[in-house]
Design a protein around this motif. Sequence first.
Motif, PDB file in Angstrom:
ATOM      1  N   GLN A  68     -12.236  11.474  40.189  1.00 43.30           N
ATOM      2  CA  GLN A  68     -12.383  12.835  40.711  1.00 43.30           C
ATOM      3  C   GLN A  68     -12.643  13.764  39.524  1.00 43.30           C
ATOM      4  O   GLN A  68     -11.734  14.391  39.000  1.00 43.30           O
ATOM      5  N   ALA A  69     -13.878  13.803  39.076  1.00 44.23           N
ATOM      6  CA  ALA A  69     -14.243  14.641  37.939  1.00 44.23           C
ATOM      7  C   ALA A  69     -14.372  16.088  38.404  1.00 44.23           C
ATOM      8  O   ALA A  69     -14.707  16.344  39.565  1.00 44.23           O
ATOM      9  N   PRO A  70     -14.111  17.054  37.522  1.00 37.96           N
ATOM     10  CA  PRO A  70     -14.322  18.449  37.907  1.00 37.96           C
ATOM     11  C   PRO A  70     -15.793  18.691  38.220  1.00 37.96           C
ATOM     12  O   PRO A  70     -16.662  17.987  37.708  1.00 37.96           O
ATOM     13  N   SER A  71     -16.064  19.664  39.067  1.00 37.56           N
ATOM     14  CA  SER A  71     -17.453  19.922  39.479  1.00 37.56           C
ATOM     15  C   SER A  71     -18.344  20.269  38.297  1.00 37.56           C
ATOM     16  O   SER A  71     -19.549  20.126  38.368  1.00 37.56           O
ATOM     17  N   THR A  72     -17.744  20.713  37.201  1.00 40.02           N
ATOM     18  CA  THR A  72     -18.527  21.071  36.018  1.00 40.02           C
ATOM     19  C   THR A  72     -18.778  19.877  35.105  1.00 40.02           C
ATOM     20  O   THR A  72     -19.439  20.011  34.084  1.00 40.02           O
ATOM     21  N   ALA A  73     -18.250  18.694  35.464  1.00 37.49           N
ATOM     22  CA  ALA A  73     -18.414  17.513  34.612  1.00 37.49           C
ATOM     23  C   ALA A  73     -19.878  17.131  34.498  1.00 37.49           C
ATOM     24  O   ALA A  73     -20.617  17.135  35.481  1.00 37.49           O
ATOM     25  N   SER A  74     -20.273  16.820  33.304  1.00 41.26           N
ATOM     26  CA  SER A  74     -21.639  16.359  33.082  1.00 41.26           C
ATOM     27  C   SER A  74     -21.613  14.847  32.903  1.00 41.26           C
ATOM     28  O   SER A  74     -20.559  14.270  32.634  1.00 41.26           O
ATOM     29  N   PRO A  75     -22.749  14.184  33.024  1.00 47.48           N
ATOM     30  CA  PRO A  75     -22.775  12.737  32.842  1.00 47.48           C
ATOM     31  C   PRO A  75     -22.243  12.305  31.473  1.00 47.48           C
ATOM     32  O   PRO A  75     -21.676  11.239  31.341  1.00 47.48           O
ATOM     33  N   GLU A  76     -22.424  13.138  30.456  1.00 49.76           N
ATOM     34  CA  GLU A  76     -21.943  12.794  29.121  1.00 49.76           C
ATOM     35  C   GLU A  76     -20.417  12.714  29.076  1.00 49.76           C
ATOM     36  O   GLU A  76     -19.838  12.068  28.216  1.00 49.76           O
ATOM     37  N   ASP A  77     -19.737  13.422  30.005  1.00 46.11           N
ATOM     38  CA  ASP A  77     -18.277  13.428  30.033  1.00 46.11           C
ATOM     39  C   ASP A  77     -17.693  12.134  30.592  1.00 46.11           C
ATOM     40  O   ASP A  77     -16.504  11.865  30.446  1.00 46.11           O
ATOM     41  N   ILE A  78     -18.506  11.343  31.247  1.00 47.97           N
ATOM     42  CA  ILE A  78     -18.016  10.159  31.930  1.00 47.97           C
ATOM     43  C   ILE A  78     -18.112   8.953  31.008  1.00 47.97           C
ATOM     44  O   ILE A  78     -19.147   8.685  30.429  1.00 47.97           O
ATOM     45  N   THR A  79     -17.033   8.208  30.869  1.00 47.48           N
ATOM     46  CA  THR A  79     -17.042   7.032  29.994  1.00 47.48           C
ATOM     47  C   THR A  79     -17.067   5.763  30.828  1.00 47.48           C
ATOM     48  O   THR A  79     -16.776   5.766  32.025  1.00 47.48           O
ATOM     49  N   GLN A  80     -17.381   4.661  30.181  1.00 48.23           N
ATOM     50  CA  GLN A  80     -17.431   3.379  30.874  1.00 48.23           C
ATOM     51  C   GLN A  80     -16.069   3.038  31.467  1.00 48.23           C
ATOM     52  O   GLN A  80     -15.982   2.480  32.552  1.00 48.23           O
ATOM     53  N   MET A  81     -14.998   3.414  30.792  1.00 44.18           N
ATOM     54  CA  MET A  81     -13.666   3.123  31.307  1.00 44.18           C
ATOM     55  C   MET A  81     -13.439   3.771  32.669  1.00 44.18           C
ATOM     56  O   MET A  81     -12.841   3.185  33.560  1.00 44.18           O
ATOM     57  N   LEU A  82     -13.958   4.985  32.856  1.00 45.40           N
ATOM     58  CA  LEU A  82     -13.770   5.685  34.118  1.00 45.40           C
ATOM     59  C   LEU A  82     -14.586   5.079  35.251  1.00 45.40           C
ATOM     60  O   LEU A  82     -14.276   5.286  36.412  1.00 45.40           O
ATOM     61  N   LEU A  83     -15.654   4.369  34.910  1.00 43.47           N
ATOM     62  CA  LEU A  83     -16.580   3.909  35.936  1.00 43.47           C
ATOM     63  C   LEU A  83     -16.217   2.565  36.560  1.00 43.47           C
ATOM     64  O   LEU A  83     -16.874   2.117  37.471  1.00 43.47           O
ATOM     65  N   SER A  84     -15.177   1.922  36.081  1.00 45.02           N
ATOM     66  CA  SER A  84     -14.756   0.667  36.684  1.00 45.02           C
ATOM     67  C   SER A  84     -13.433   0.897  37.401  1.00 45.02           C
ATOM     68  O   SER A  84     -12.469   1.329  36.798  1.00 45.02           O
ATOM     69  N   THR A  85     -13.422   0.646  38.675  1.00 48.49           N
ATOM     70  CA  THR A  85     -12.221   0.853  39.483  1.00 48.49           C
ATOM     71  C   THR A  85     -11.893  -0.431  40.221  1.00 48.49           C
ATOM     72  O   THR A  85     -12.646  -1.396  40.158  1.00 48.49           O
ATOM     73  N   SER A  86     -10.801  -0.421  40.922  1.00 47.41           N
ATOM     74  CA  SER A  86     -10.401  -1.638  41.636  1.00 47.41           C
ATOM     75  C   SER A  86     -11.301  -1.953  42.826  1.00 47.41           C
ATOM     76  O   SER A  86     -11.388  -3.091  43.249  1.00 47.41           O
TER      77      SER A  86
END
Length: 194
Positions: free
Chosen positions: A80-98
């Motif tokens: 649940q990233a803030p609406s102002t989050a840019s793609p650069e703010d997202i890391t590989q760790m955040l993109l893998s979920t259960s």
Amino acid sequence: MFKRPTIKIVVITLALIASTIMASGIYAQSTAPPTPGNQHHCVVHVAPLHEAQTQSESVSLGCFATFAEALAIATGGAVQAPSTASPEDITQMLLSTSSNTVIGIQWDGANRGGGSIIRVTSHTPGCSDGSSYGNPSMEPGWDDRVSSAQAFGGCNHFYHYEHTAWTGAVLDCNTYCGSMGVMDNQTSSWRLTR
């Protein structure tokens, strides 16, 4: 005799309808395919290729106004990233979920800019177990539109092909291409592999 409604009545009626639709949240998600110039962020669920398959089974999960909304859908609400989050703010760790693993993102602007298409799979190992993914054509509105791309989920090769059915010139972005060089706005098919 029938009287025509005045322009003022028609305008007021249309304004009321539009405000009702917007208040109900119907515009929060757009399922229409993206078109050049808009900045929709689309999510597509893809399945790994199995023996004798020529393309990944894929299902559109919709297009959204912000990258953060699309990311929440792609990860089943885990991110649940803030609406102002840019793609650069997202890391590989955040993109893998259960429940889901983001395996690749393509953008229509250089350096993760503009609209995006997020490719997600429920096969949680992504590519790390040797699975691969691919489609011989791009989704509607995405042909000849990709300008940058990033691979995730153990996918170390993100191939972009000039023509459909994996033909023509090819560019391997490995895990990231900030620009596509001569392949800018030329992608018509793609593959993700370990």
